[in-house]
Design an enzyme around this catalytic site. Structure first.
Site, PDB file in Angstrom:
ATOM      1  N   ARG A   1       0.842  -1.193   0.000  1.00 55.50           N
ATOM      2  CA  ARG A   1       0.000   0.000   0.000  1.00 55.50           C
ATOM      3  C   ARG A   1       0.876   1.241   0.000  1.00 55.50           C
ATOM      4  O   ARG A   1       0.571   2.243  -0.640  1.00 55.50           O
ATOM      5  CB  ARG A   1      -0.933   0.004   1.216  1.00 55.50           C
ATOM      6  CG  ARG A   1      -1.695   1.332   1.373  1.00 55.50           C
ATOM      7  CD  ARG A   1      -2.795   1.264   2.421  1.00 55.50           C
ATOM      8  NE  ARG A   1      -2.411   0.582   3.632  1.00 55.50           N
ATOM      9  CZ  ARG A   1      -1.648   1.098   4.608  1.00 55.50           C
ATOM     10  NH1 ARG A   1      -1.141   2.321   4.481  1.00 55.50           N
ATOM     11  NH2 ARG A   1      -1.384   0.397   5.687  1.00 55.50           N
TER      12      ARG A   1
ATOM     13  N   TYR B   1     -16.880  16.961 -15.783  1.00 54.06           N
ATOM     14  CA  TYR B   1     -17.285  15.563 -15.797  1.00 54.06           C
ATOM     15  C   TYR B   1     -18.263  15.314 -14.641  1.00 54.06           C
ATOM     16  O   TYR B   1     -18.054  15.783 -13.519  1.00 54.06           O
ATOM     17  CB  TYR B   1     -16.042  14.683 -15.668  1.00 54.06           C
ATOM     18  CG  TYR B   1     -16.306  13.250 -15.302  1.00 54.06           C
ATOM     19  CD1 TYR B   1     -17.176  12.469 -16.060  1.00 54.06           C
ATOM     20  CD2 TYR B   1     -15.697  12.678 -14.197  1.00 54.06           C
ATOM     21  CE1 TYR B   1     -17.426  11.153 -15.718  1.00 54.06           C
ATOM     22  CE2 TYR B   1     -15.937  11.356 -13.848  1.00 54.06           C
ATOM     23  CZ  TYR B   1     -16.803  10.607 -14.610  1.00 54.06           C
ATOM     24  OH  TYR B   1     -17.053   9.307 -14.265  1.00 54.06           O
TER      25      TYR B   1
ATOM     26  N   ASP C   1      -7.337  18.765 -14.751  1.00 59.40           N
ATOM     27  CA  ASP C   1      -7.645  17.420 -15.229  1.00 59.40           C
ATOM     28  C   ASP C   1      -7.213  17.355 -16.692  1.00 59.40           C
ATOM     29  O   ASP C   1      -7.827  17.970 -17.557  1.00 59.40           O
ATOM     30  CB  ASP C   1      -9.139  17.144 -15.075  1.00 59.40           C
ATOM     31  CG  ASP C   1      -9.517  15.716 -15.447  1.00 59.40           C
ATOM     32  OD1 ASP C   1      -8.772  15.079 -16.227  1.00 59.40           O
ATOM     33  OD2 ASP C   1     -10.568  15.238 -15.001  1.00 59.40           O
TER      34      ASP C   1
ATOM     35  N   LYS D   1      -8.221   6.076 -19.303  1.00 55.99           N
ATOM     36  CA  LYS D   1      -8.546   6.588 -20.619  1.00 55.99           C
ATOM     37  C   LYS D   1      -7.342   6.499 -21.568  1.00 55.99           C
ATOM     38  O   LYS D   1      -6.854   5.419 -21.841  1.00 55.99           O
ATOM     39  CB  LYS D   1      -9.082   8.009 -20.485  1.00 55.99           C
ATOM     40  CG  LYS D   1     -10.174   8.179 -19.408  1.00 55.99           C
ATOM     41  CD  LYS D   1     -11.355   7.253 -19.575  1.00 55.99           C
ATOM     42  CE  LYS D   1     -12.554   7.621 -18.700  1.00 55.99           C
ATOM     43  NZ  LYS D   1     -12.321   7.572 -17.254  1.00 55.99           N
TER      44      LYS D   1
END
Length: 382
Positions: free
Chosen positions: A51, A104, A177, A202
């Site tokens: 982690r 978005y 973004d 993406k």
């Protein structure tokens, strides 16, 4: 070599050149949760628990940082997990953020329906209107100005440097973004951004086979704070996800060139079609942000939105009738996708200031043969 390496070279060679154990040229997948320590508190290579850090994830993070022109990269389990880390680290109760009025839907939901319960207020603003941005910033309260450019799904182009100046004058961070443009087409850190956000699902991953997110920063203090939250909140990219994302990242430049080539041809076709009332693509000279996009981006991207003359029902019909272009959410994969934002990706903003037109169709133009995509759209539009 003394000359700086080019983008495509860095995409392939950033990070360790070979696996130190067996000299494998492809970074291995370190599918381990923990690491044998040399002694109490004595870690080997700085890894103790996955982690907190994993060698596969490290290669991805170093490569992302290099391609964005940043010093520090952080990989997350999703784009929204990356966004959540930014908000958790740099906003607080009774704080304020400025967000795009056409953001978005998932981003707006995070601000307006998750963090509002924490006391965070957000102001949706047309970020192409600099006077409106300046008026929306509240001195000593606004901590974050959030930019998408091009925006999703209206493809507005925002002047990163100008908005950075307004944000910094008020002591706020500028977060960009960069998912739609990708690091290949746009470099927000060089234009004044403090933090760059990606849904690596993406264009960076590029093959619709992995979900992920990333942050890239230059400032050491910002990076330390974000890395603390990355570890403390735990929404990290797993080693196999990191490996898949890295594999996609290595071909980003060649894929983006083909996405752009195809999108330009598809946009030209749509402009001439009588069933289409408006084509929204930054590469068209009719787009209000064309000149800015030409200065700010390498090329104009693979995303197109268009409105149909027959209203919502025709938009739904077009989405249902394509045969090569796949009806589906997401974007940036090698395959072309079509969707109806009002009922799909942006359903969460229905009835809000961010509601999108019901006659709008969004295309993620893939890397197929452009002639096949145009023929498919022609038969779907009728």
């Amino acid at each position: 070599m003394t000359e700086p390496l080019g983008f495509s070279t860095r995409a392939i060679h950033a990070g360790p050149e070979a696996d130190p154990a067996y000299n494998a040229v492809t970074p291995p997948i370190y599918a381990t949760s923990t690491y044998k320590q040399d002694g109490v508190g004595g870690t080997r290579g700085g890894y103790e628990y996955s982690r907190s850090g994993n060698p596969t994830r490290t290669v991805l993070e170093e490569t992302l940082a290099s391609l964005e022109g940043g010093r520090h990269g952080l990989a997350f389990a999703s784009g929204l997990a990356a966004e959540d880390a930014v908000l958790r680290a740099f906003t607080g109760p009774d704080g304020h953020a400025v967000v795009p009025h056409d953001a978005y839907g998932g981003t707006y939901r995070l601000f307006a329906r998750v963090y509002d319960g924490w006391g965070l207020r957000c102001s949706p603003v047309d970020l192409t209107d600099l006077a409106a941005v300046e008026a929306a910033i509240v001195p000593e309260q606004t901590t974050v100005v959030w930019v998408e450019t091009p925006t999703n799904p209206m493809l507005n182009v925002v002047d990163i440097a100008a908005v950075a100046g307004l944000a910094h004058a008020a002591g706020a961070l500028l977060v960009v973004d960069n998912t739609f443009a990708s690091p290949y087409l746009q470099q927000p850190l060089a234009q004044g951004a403090d933090i760059v956000v990606h849904s690596t699902t993406k264009y960076i991953g590029g093959h619709s086979d992995v979900v992920g997110g990333a942050l890239v920063v230059n400032d050491d203090t910002l990076a330390e704070r974000l890395r603390f939250h990355q570890n403390a909140m735990g929404a990290v990219a797993g080693p196999f996800d990191a490996w898949l994302t890295l594999r996609g990242l290595r071909t980003l430049s060649v894929r983006m060139e083909r996405h752009c080539d195809n999108a330009e041809r598809v946009a030209e076709f749509l402009v001439e079609h009588p069933a289409v009332s408006e084509v929204i693509y930054p590469g068209l000279t009719s787009h209000p942000g064309y000149d800015l996009a030409a200065r700010q981006m390498r090329r104009f991207g693979g995303m197109i939105s268009f409105r149909v003359a027959g209203g919502e029902q025709q938009a739904l019909d077009v989405c249902a009738k394509t045969k090569v272009i796949i009806l589906g959410e997401s974007l940036g994969g090698v395959e072309s996708l079509i969707e109806h934002p009002a009922r799909m990706t942006h359903a969460s903003v229905a009835g809000t200031p961010l509601e999108v037109p019901s006659d709008l169709v969004r295309l993620s133009v893939g890397i197929e043969d452009a002639d096949d995509l145009i023929a498919d759209l022609a038969q779907a539009l009728g």
